[in-house]
Design an enzyme around this catalytic site. Structure first.
Site, PDB file in Angstrom:
ATOM      1  N   SER A 715       0.658  -1.209  -0.106  1.00 13.44           N
ATOM      2  CA  SER A 715      -0.177  -0.134  -0.096  1.00 13.44           C
ATOM      3  C   SER A 715       0.965   1.385  -0.038  1.00 13.44           C
ATOM      4  O   SER A 715       1.738   1.451  -0.874  1.00 13.44           O
ATOM      5  CB  SER A 715      -0.969   0.032   1.357  1.00 13.44           C
ATOM      6  OG  SER A 715      -2.033   0.912   1.119  1.00 13.44           O
ATOM      7  N   ASP A 921      -7.422  -6.309  -6.269  1.00  8.97           N
ATOM      8  CA  ASP A 921      -7.514  -4.881  -5.372  1.00  8.97           C
ATOM      9  C   ASP A 921      -7.735  -4.077  -6.390  1.00  8.97           C
ATOM     10  O   ASP A 921      -7.763  -3.847  -7.544  1.00  8.97           O
ATOM     11  CB  ASP A 921      -6.138  -4.759  -4.910  1.00  8.97           C
ATOM     12  CG  ASP A 921      -5.859  -3.510  -4.161  1.00  8.97           C
ATOM     13  OD1 ASP A 921      -7.128  -3.068  -3.697  1.00  8.97           O
ATOM     14  OD2 ASP A 921      -4.878  -2.803  -4.231  1.00  8.97           O
ATOM     15  N   HIS A 978      -5.700  -6.628  -2.229  1.00  9.50           N
ATOM     16  CA  HIS A 978      -4.761  -5.779  -1.580  1.00  9.50           C
ATOM     17  C   HIS A 978      -3.715  -6.252  -0.728  1.00  9.50           C
ATOM     18  O   HIS A 978      -2.502  -6.123  -0.802  1.00  9.50           O
ATOM     19  CB  HIS A 978      -5.382  -4.529  -1.043  1.00  9.50           C
ATOM     20  CG  HIS A 978      -4.552  -3.266  -0.568  1.00  9.50           C
ATOM     21  ND1 HIS A 978      -4.122  -2.382  -1.371  1.00  9.50           N
ATOM     22  CD2 HIS A 978      -4.275  -2.619   0.497  1.00  9.50           C
ATOM     23  CE1 HIS A 978      -3.409  -1.430  -0.827  1.00  9.50           C
ATOM     24  NE2 HIS A 978      -3.427  -1.790   0.529  1.00  9.50           N
TER      25      HIS A 978
END
EC number: 3.4.16.5
Length: 1002
Positions: A715, A921, A978
């Protein structure tokens, strides 16, 4: 709508930038809480007054003043919005003063931006002239970029208030306020009978010469406004007394007419008449004076010349501080250009006018780049030549040239309205801001907007929005009073506090920013909530030395580690038994990195299950920014996960410490178990703390220092990891000597071998384009209508302009605007789907905890007393801290290209880089990650781009596709969101092991 929204972002960033750049004195910054009406009524004036008298005031009330002191305005008149029917917002004492103070930086900044645009981009001819003037002011040496024409409005731009009483005049520099209808300076009319020369002459008529001498203060009559062909023009006076006003030359001449020469000598401070505004072909131009006294104002040259016309040379010499006339603004092909002066201005302030400061004066007379005052034949606001009806109207011109009664334009040496100089408050800006990358602010990001929005009306438009929203000032704080809020329940309410802890610590500027966006139908908190991994924080418990398990307690049996190279950092290691929690049976360490006694970073170390003496060490970082790495520990790749029903740890056979020792670090400050009074809200500063931690850690545990070291994360770690790796590599070139437990250590070298970034945000300019694509073209089918996808993709043009502005300038307010606009326009529509933004295959099951109930279970587990005792922690656990997230955003950290460039740097240095992405994601989708890796500029770009994606089958079954060239690799993993290790634990462990041993793409 997009244009209007972008305009709002730009306008508000100007106001915020005024705070950041010191244009507003510190005492005007005010308090730190914005109060809605219900909150205000709940506590009441007494409480606020008590807080004002305390050491940490809640607000800063406006002191009471007598009615006589209050500004008077006619009934029905409003200072900022003539159409605003409610006087409530204007009745508050000091509202006008405070609002003016709030808006003044925006006015100053926008005028500067407008001037900068005109200064930087000029015609090719002017560029040619500048190349021949290498010794001009420093501003001319700045880099030039060619763009479309920017039509910044000058001081005589009429705007939409040009007619009637609504016309605005510029404020006098000694007064910060804006002139309103009832206080605007009045123009003085000039009657024809006041003229001492006839307005017209017949052909052949002889013109009387002017007097040869005038007494001090005597007014010189102006020459005729028009002459017939062949008519003889009288010469000007040979001498004038100090302060005497020189008459201007004729405004128009017929072909062949002889132009009178200017005076041969002028006294100090005397105002020089300007030359004719237009000449016919073949007409002879009079030369300028040969000498001028110090402080004398030089007349500008003609604004337009016909082909073949000879241009008069400029003066050969000027005294210190004397103002040089600018060259013509336009030339025809083949026209002869006068040479520049041979001696340049000295930086001295001259007598009389206070606005002409020589080469540093950038507000009014800027030499060849000045488009605000002398714009040549294209200037429709000031000098329009013989057809100019606004400026030179001949004998009936009553607005501009008024002869002896003209007090608005030509005042001679006492002119304070037009020549202000160093006392001009608009010029009181930090010098470093005058010649910096700020001048590219609007050029790159907002050029089209500036072309279509009159600069003069921006501040007024801002005031109208404030009036509409009901923003008032209570002391120095903008307070939103919701008394006049719309009653329609279909309209979403503006931001309210109540129990919403996410907004409780916003500064007034940040709150006003969000209110503006909300008024335009945008919910910025949606983007914050979905992209930043926020979770409502539990009430933090301050460190208590009475806790026997506290790391800092006097009874602790831990150890403090210090290094000579890091005098402000200390490592505190708890010699406890965290393995008693049953997370894993391997050796574990917990503790804190202390930074100057007010910042404390928490870490948890797990030794390798396999061969800790030889296996590599991995540092794991979650993103956010502001989200704890313990989420990765208990939900993704750690030794155990937490059962959401029983809150008991469950063994993870695919933990990344199967073949490596792993450090989980909560950073930056106030993330997870980390805490502190101070804040770190940008990646670069955070990287310095992480580098200090690694040095201290390996100093304390030298048995791991020689092992291979890798950094991995996901991220926002797409920002963190490139910067942290670069920080390590730069320091590895030097020598550091340490002191640990009282003995000297050898030179420390962090044996960094590679970095891994999963579903990261690294290059927003490329990655944001693929939100529309991912919404309708993902391998799992469309999740929005094609119309919605097209709308998202259509918003990318504006988004790209804003991000490009951030990339090219690095100017924080531009980066803030890019984040706010792009997050809402490109990511906001996803929230309507009800799906998990981290895995589009699933619904959002727990909105409060990142759509995953597992994150809520982790938070509950870590806030149990026996767990905190075993870990020796000092604060309750926060899964994600929204305040940190918003802090990074308002520092402009989200949209900078620094981190993409860092990847290039570490690749060029030979460090291996792996970018991997789960293909389900949305927030940092695989399409965007694949695209930015292809677009990255580095030595192997072409070969990497041309490489084919090949199937990756770790256990005989295809689990993804990837490619690589030299030390750069990309891998897409199927059926993963993710958090790749959460969805594909076995494949992710195989990816790590094969990457470390070099067999991933073999």
């Amino acid at each position: 709508m997009l244009m209007k929204q972008t305009f709002l972002y730009f306008l508000l960033t100007c106001v915020v930038s005024a705070q950041f750049n010191g244009y507003v004195p510190p005492e005007q910054n005010g308090g730190d809480i914005v109060v809605p009406k219900d909150f205000y009524e709940k506590f009441g004036e007494d409480f606020i007054r008590e807080q004002e008298e305390s050491s940490a005031p809640l607000m800063n009330p406006v002191p009471e003043r007598d009615e006589a002191e209050a500004p008077h305005h006619p009934k029905g008149h409003h200072e900022f919005n003539d159409d605003f029917e409610d006087d409530t917002a204007l009745e508050h004492p000091g509202f006008k003063d405070k609002l003016d103070s709030f808006l003044q930086p925006a006015r100053d900044f926008l005028h500067t931006v407008s001037d900068r645009l005109d200064n930087i981009f000029d015609d090719d001819e002017d560029e040619h002239v500048r190349e021949k003037r290498p010794h001009d002011s420093a501003d001319e040496d700045a880099p030039r970029r060619k763009h479309g024409k920017c039509k910044g409005k000058g001081k005589h731009h009429k705007g939409k208030h040009a007619k009637g009483k609504g016309k605005k005049s510029h404020p006098k520099p000694e007064d910060d306020s804006v002139f309103f209808d009832d206080e605007r300076p009045k123009h003085h009319e000039f009657d024809d009978e006041d003229r001492e020369f006839p307005a017209h002459h017949e052909p052949g008529e002889h013109m009387p010469p002017p007097p040869m001498h005038h007494k001090p203060g005597e007014h010189m009559p102006p020459p005729p406004m028009h002459h017939e062909p062949g008519e003889h023009m009288p010469p000007p006076p040979m001498h004038h007394e100090p302060g005497e006003h020189m008459p201007p030359p004729p405004m128009h001449h017929e072909p062949g007419e002889h132009m009178p020469p200017p005076p041969m000598h002028h006294e100090p401070g005397e105002h020089m008449p300007p030359p004719p505004m237009h000449h016919e072909p073949g007409e002879h131009m009079p030369p300028p004076p040969m000498h001028h006294e110090p402080g004398e104002h030089m007349p500008p040259p003609p604004m337009h010349h016909e082909p073949g016309e000879h241009m008069p040379p400029p003066p050969m010499h000027h005294e210190p501080g004397e103002h040089m006339p600018p060259p013509p603004m336009h030339h025809e092909p083949g026209e002869h250009m006068p040479p520049p002066p041979f001696k340049h201005h000295e930086l001295e302030e001259h007598e009389g006018p206070e606005h002409h400061r020589g080469p540093e004066d950038k507000e009014h007379h800027k030499g060849p780049k000045d488009k605000e005052h002398h714009k040549g034949p294209k200037d429709k606001e000031h000098h329009k030549g013989p057809k100019d009806k606004e400026h030179h109207k001949g004998p009936k011109d009553k607005e501009h040239h008024k002869g002896p009664k003209d007090k608005e334009h030509h005042k001679g040496p006492k002119d304070k309205e037009h020549h202000q100089g160093p006392k001009e408050k608009h010029n009181e800006r930090p010098e470093q801001n005058m010649q910096s990358s700020h001048e590219l602010l609007v050029i790159e990001a907002f050029a089209d907007l500036i072309n279509s929005v009159p600069v003069e009306e921006i501040a007024e438009e801002f005031s109208r929005f404030l009036d509409t929203l009901g923003i008032e000032y209570y002391g120095n704080i903008p307070v939103h009073i919701q008394e006049n809020a719309p009653k329609d329940s279909s309209i979403p309410p503006l931001f309210e506090f109540d129990d919403d802890l996410e907004l409780s610590d916003l500064t007034p500027e940040q709150f006003a920013y969000l209110e503006m966006l909300k008024a335009e139908g945008i919910d910025p908190m949606t983007a914050f909530r979905d992209q930043s991994h926020p979770a409502k924080p539990s009430n933090a418990q301050p460190a208590d030395s009475s806790r026997p398990y506290a790391v800092f307690s006097q009874e602790e049996n831990g150890e403090h580690v210090n290094l000579k190279a890091f005098p402000d950092h200390t490592l505190r290691v708890k010699d406890s038994k965290p393995e008693s929690l049953g997370i894993d049976t391997v050796k574990q360490y917990t503790g804190y990195l202390d930074v100057e006694d007010d910042r404390h970073l928490f870490f948890w170390f797990f030794e390798s299950r396999n061969d800790p003496e030889n296996d590599p060490v991995v540092l794991w970082l979650n993103g956010g920014p502001g989200c704890s790495s313990l989420t990765g520990l208990f939900m993704e790749l750690g030794p155990s996960s937490i059962n959401i029903e029983t809150l008991k740890p469950e063994y993870n056979p695919h933990s990344w410490n199967s073949n490596a020792s792993v450090i989980f670090l909560d950073q930056p400050i106030n993330t997870g178990f980390s805490n502190g009074d101070d804040s770190v809200l940008d990646t670069v500063t955070a990287g310095k703390d992480v580098y200090a931690f690694l040095n201290l850690f390996f100093a304390k545990f030298p048995q791991y220092a020689h092992l291979d070291f890798h950094i991995a994360g996901e991220s926002y770690a797409g920002h963190y990891i490139p910067q942290f790796a670069k920080e390590i590599m730069e320091h590895n070139q030097g020598a550091n000597f340490f002191v640990a437990s009282g003995y000297e250590m050898e030179k420390q070298y962090i044996n960094l071998k590679s970095v891994l970034i999963g579903n990261g945000l690294t290059d927003p300019l490329v990655q944001y384009y693929f939100y529309g694509k991912m919404a309708c073209e993902s391998p799992y089918g469309p999740i929005m209508s094609q119309e919605e996808c097209d709308r998202i993709t259509g918003a990318y043009d504006t988004c790209a302009k804003l991000i490009t502005g951030c990339y090219q300038t690095g100017f924080t307010p531009v980066c803030i605007g890019a984040s706010l606009y792009c997050n809402n326009a490109m990511i906001g529509p996803f929230t309507k789907t009800g799906l998990n933004i981290y895995d589009i295959r699933e619904e959002c099951r727990d909105q409060e905890h990142l759509c995953y109930p597992e994150t809520g279970a982790i938070e509950s587990y870590l806030n149990q007393e026996f767990v905190q005792e075993a870990l020796g922690v000092e604060y309750d656990y926060k899964g994600c801290n929204t305040e940190v997230n918003i802090g990074f955003l308002f520092k402009g950290d989200w949209m900078r290209k620094t981190f993409r460039d860092d990847v290039t740097a570490i690749l060029e240095a030979g460090l291996p880089v792996l970018i991997y992405a789960g293909d389900a994601d949305y927030i940092c989708n695989y399409m965007g990650n694949e695209a930015w890796t292809d677009a990255l500029e580095w030595a192997g770009q072409r070969e990497f781009y041309e490489a084919e994606l090949k199937p990756w089958s770790p256990n005989g079954k295809e689990a993804g596709r990837g490619k690589s060239f030299k030390n750069f690799g990309y891998l897409r993993l199927y059926e993963a969101g993710h958090m790749v290790p959460f969805n594909q634990p076995e494949a992710s462990l195989e990816m790590l092991n094969s990457w470390i041993d070099g067999s991933l793409f073999a």
